[in-house]
Design a protein around this motif. Structure first.
Motif, mmCIF file in Angstrom:
data_model
loop_
_atom_site.group_PDB
_atom_site.id
_atom_site.type_symbol
_atom_site.label_atom_id
_atom_site.label_comp_id
_atom_site.label_asym_id
_atom_site.label_seq_id
_atom_site.Cartn_x
_atom_site.Cartn_y
_atom_site.Cartn_z
ATOM 1 N N ILE A 42 56.204 25.885 27.878
ATOM 2 C CA ILE A 42 54.930 26.212 27.922
ATOM 3 C C ILE A 42 54.117 25.585 28.047
ATOM 4 O O ILE A 42 53.434 25.464 28.802
ATOM 5 C CB ILE A 42 54.672 27.751 26.513
ATOM 6 N N ILE A 45 53.952 24.106 31.639
ATOM 7 C CA ILE A 45 53.696 25.026 32.549
ATOM 8 C C ILE A 45 51.801 24.858 33.083
ATOM 9 O O ILE A 45 51.609 24.727 33.855
ATOM 10 C CB ILE A 45 53.542 26.845 31.949
ATOM 11 N N ARG A 48 52.188 22.319 35.302
ATOM 12 C CA ARG A 48 53.042 22.577 36.738
ATOM 13 C C ARG A 48 51.974 23.300 37.436
ATOM 14 O O ARG A 48 52.029 23.814 38.511
ATOM 15 C CB ARG A 48 54.250 22.632 36.144
ATOM 16 N N ALA A 49 51.447 24.579 36.538
ATOM 17 C CA ALA A 49 50.678 25.522 37.314
ATOM 18 C C ALA A 49 49.593 24.910 38.285
ATOM 19 O O ALA A 49 48.745 24.306 38.355
ATOM 20 C CB ALA A 49 50.148 26.043 36.589
ATOM 21 N N ARG A 50 49.945 25.533 39.974
ATOM 22 C CA ARG A 50 49.509 25.367 40.536
ATOM 23 C C ARG A 50 48.207 26.172 41.204
ATOM 24 O O ARG A 50 48.827 27.907 41.723
ATOM 25 C CB ARG A 50 49.638 25.440 42.309
ATOM 26 N N ASN A 53 46.870 27.582 44.306
ATOM 27 C CA ASN A 53 48.360 27.531 44.013
ATOM 28 C C ASN A 53 47.268 29.240 44.125
ATOM 29 O O ASN A 53 47.432 30.198 45.263
ATOM 30 C CB ASN A 53 48.987 27.928 44.404
ATOM 31 N N ALA A 54 47.147 29.761 43.300
ATOM 32 C CA ALA A 54 46.781 31.193 42.406
ATOM 33 C C ALA A 54 45.195 31.422 43.484
ATOM 34 O O ALA A 54 45.113 32.951 43.966
ATOM 35 C CB ALA A 54 46.346 31.184 41.009
ATOM 36 N N LEU A 57 45.806 32.015 46.917
ATOM 37 C CA LEU A 57 46.376 33.805 47.368
ATOM 38 C C LEU A 57 45.793 35.010 46.904
ATOM 39 O O LEU A 57 45.519 36.324 48.434
ATOM 40 C CB LEU A 57 47.443 33.697 45.971
#
Lengths: 439, 287
Positions: A42, A45, A48-50, A53-54, A57
């Protein structure tokens, strides 16, 4: 006295046990979460979380981009939606914040920003920063009002890009492009080729009701419906078809499974099976079919039948035959024998005994189970559709994998949720209607 | 006219009207059946037309793939135990996804259910809101959330776990609030009379009554979630489904690996189904 003391001890021991339990259960859960924290990485994460991108989106889901592009080799300028070749504005369709005049163009961006193309020379006018000039000769040249480069400008010899809250400008040797975000879903009802494009709701209504025929061959209403249905960008017709396919998969799968499972369930029910051996074998078949997951059936079936909704329907049918078989045979085992005896006493044969003695008893139970599964299979059909290549699941995965059309993804998600809710209502309504008094 | 004359006519008319009624009933159910059959057959025709291969053409090919998997597995039978061991970490991940999402989903569903049950909710006016919320959570298929989260968080178990947990929360919220409706309110009144807060009333007055029921639903859900997490793996969310997809896309030559995964997946599902039904039976019938 001794008895009450013993009882007291017992009660206290019970309390102690409960108290330990009260700490141990949350403790075990907590320990498991700690284990998962490391097993799922976790903390990794977060890196790594983009999140960009969110952001893309979220902003793409409610807005679209208008591109103003100059082809630096040929020198022509055009305005389009999302840079798509199918969505290029013709001269009279351009938004009023774009003025294109031969080799020159002026683009007004929000917050007082603006961009001017003058042939190959580009000027970005930033109200707080000043004028940025970019031109191309032996690489991309940049002239700034200040000495150091602000962090929202990215410049190299081959490419300059300026990203502000008002829009984005990028220039390379081959093209110059300005993006502006515009709220709303573009061309949702009519695409650029439709005569209804750009009209307000009132204008569309009045054209449909009393306007001159735009196409002499048919009424304005049918033209409008045709244009919406065959909208080249959103393809509403195809999307509705895909929704229908998904529901069709669920319908065929669920009811097909019920039809296959019903006779088999008689063989698996203790009170109807011709012999213990048959019952045992049929039960094991049901267990096997339930154990082999829908995923495995889907793979095997799509190898044989190719992609499409029928494969999905067959996958649901096979999986659910196992579940229905088990549920139905349990319902049959709870049947009241007296009614069958009653029917048989009037001289009915075995089949008639089943038809009039058993079916009326179990029908409400079976039907309500079938309808429950029908609703939940609408959801499964979305996932299975993504694997077998049919229905709305396919459209959704395609739209997500191309990562370009988040407004379409949003549209599909809304449609899927509405579809599931509608099927939920329908199955609840049918259950109440068909099984009166029972619920 | 005498009574003896009219009596048979009376039964006659009763008989007539009874038969008319059964005829009408039979006609209605006949029409319903006809509509259903027409829908079913035409639906099947449409599905077949839109499919790449037809039903009759595909039927003989049905055993081809299992046969080739089987033959390759038998041919390389010596590798099979190795493949099974190799896939165990992925299996553990799939089971973990299911477990963690069942756990968090059940806890969230518990909260949602308490907030959505009339008479128990701390804010009675908002029960409708929480009800709709669990309806919506339940309606969103896992794949939707999983795919969007994969885009944002990258592949791996977390998107799948979140997606399944959200769906579980919605499903549990609905089931649990139905259970809550039937709760005995007397312990709640007792607790309220000694000044217990809302949390204490729920924890000491409601949860002990419904815990066995909740637990049995959660176990059932765990079974469902293992299947769901295997399927989500196939669309890219890690675990055994992902391994299966990789083995499948290689096709010929790696099918023995696929066979190993099939075996492991089958065994896992059967194992957890049996375990959970054993525990549930013990919960309902004894102990």
């Amino acid at each position: 006295m001794a008895a009450s003391a013993a009882m007291r001890d017992e009660v206290l021991a019970h309390f102690r046990g409960k108290r330990i339990q009260a700490f141990v259960i949350p403790g075990v859960i907590l320990a498991y979460f700690v284990y998962i924290f490391f097993a799922f990485d976790i903390s990794g994460i977060a890196s790594r979380a983009r999140l960009d991108n969110a952001a893309i989106l979220l902003s793409d889901a409610v807005s679209h981009r208008v591109h103003v592009t100059r082809d630096n080799r040929r020198g022509d300028i055009e305005a389009s939606i999302e840079g798509s070749r199918r969505m290029v504005f013709s001269e009279d369709q351009r938004p009023d914040w774009i003025t294109i005049d031969g080799d020159a163009a002026r683009i007004e961006l929000p917050l007082g920003h603006s961009v001017t193309y003058d042939g190959p020379n580009v000027t970005y006018d930033h109200p707080d920063y000043g004028q940025i000039r970019i031109w191309s000769d032996d690489g991309i040249q940049l002239e700034l009002p200040t000495d150091n480069l602000p962090d929202w400008i990215n410049a190299s010899n081959t490419r300059v890009s300026i990203t502000t809250e008002a829009g984005r400008l990028s220039m390379t040797r081959s093209r110059t492009e300005t993006l502006r975000y515009v709220p709303g879903w573009e061309l949702f009802f009519f695409d650029l080729s439709s005569p209804f494009w750009g009209l307000g709701v009132g204008d569309v209504v009045s054209t449909v009701l009393q306007g001159e025929r735009i196409d002499p061959a048919r009424s304005n209403l049918s033209l409008m419906v045709h244009d919406v249905w065959y909208n080249g960008i959103w393809r509403h017709g195809d999307v509705i078809w895909a929704l229908g396919e998904t529901i069709l998969m669920a319908f065929l799968g669920t009811f097909g499974a019920a039809i296959v499972a019903l006779p088999l369930a008689f063989l698996a029910a203790g009170n109807f099976a011709p012999s213990r051996a048959v019952r045992f074998v049929v039960r094991r078949i049901f267990d096997f079919v339930r154990g082999v997951d829908a995923l495995i059936f889907t793979i095997i079936l799509s190898r044989a039948f190719g992609p499409g909704p029928m494969t999905g329907a067959l996958a649901i049918l096979t999986t659910d035959t196992g579940s229905f078989g088990k549920m139905f045979s349990e319902a049959l085992e709870n049947v009241d024998d007296k009614q069958i005896e009653g029917v048989r006493s009037t001289g009915a044969n075995a089949v008639q005994g089943y038809r009039f003695g058993v079916i009326p008893q179990v029908m409400p139970v079976l039907l309500s189970q079938v309808l429950y599964l029908f609703e939940s299979n609408t959801r499964s059909a979305t996932i299975i559709g993504a694997i077998v290549g049919g229905g709305i699941g396919l459209l959704l995965t395609q739209a997500i994998q191309t990562t370009a059309d988040w407004e379409k993804v949003t549209y599909y998600i809304i449609l899927i949720v509405l579809m599931v809710i509608a099927m939920d209502q329908l199955s609840g309504w049918l259950r109440r209607k068909l099984i009166k008094g029972d619920a | 006219m005498t009574l003896s004359d009219s009596a048979p006519r009376g039964t006659d008319s009763i008989r007539e009207s009874y038969l008319a009624m059964t005829r009408r009933k039979r006609m209605y159910s006949g029409i319903m059946l006809l509509i259903f059959v027409v829908l079913f057959i035409s639906g099947f025709q449409i599905a077949q037309d839109r499919n790449a291969g037809g039903f009759i053409d595909g039927l003989p090919q049905l055993p081809d793939f299992p046969a080739s998997v089987l033959s390759e597995a038998i041919e390389k039978a010596a590798n099979l135990p190795g493949h099974i061991v190799d896939v165990l970490p992925a299996l553990l991940e799939t089971v973990n996804i299911a477990a963690v999402s069942t756990l968090t989903g059940t806890l969230a569903g518990m909260m949602l259910a308490l907030l959505a049950t009339r008479g128990l909710a701390p804010w009675p006016r908002l029960t409708g809101v929480f009800r709709r919320l669990s309806d919506i959570l339940r309606a969103v298929p896992e794949i939707v959330v999983a795919l969007v989260l994969i885009f944002v968080l990258g592949g791996g178990p977390v998107p799948a776990a979140i997606a399944i947990a959200l769906h579980t929360a919605g499903a549990m919220g609905k089931l649990f609030s139905e259970v809550n409706e039937n709760v005995d309110r007397k312990p709640l009144e007792g607790l309220a009379s000694v000044g217990a807060t809302w949390g204490q009333r729920m924890w000491l007055g409601v949860i002990p009554q419904v815990a066995p029921n909740y637990f049995s639903y959660a176990l059932l859900r765990f079974e469902i979630n293992i299947r769901a997490s295997a399927i989500l793996g196939f669309v890219g969310a890690g675990g055994i489904g992902y391994e299966l997809k990789n083995a499948m896309t290689f096709g010929q030559g790696k099918l023995d690996e696929a066979a190993g995964i099939f075996i492991v997946l089958f065994a896992t599902i059967v194992f957890f189904d049996q375990m959970s039904s054993l525990i549930r039976n013990r919960l309902t019938y004894g102990g």
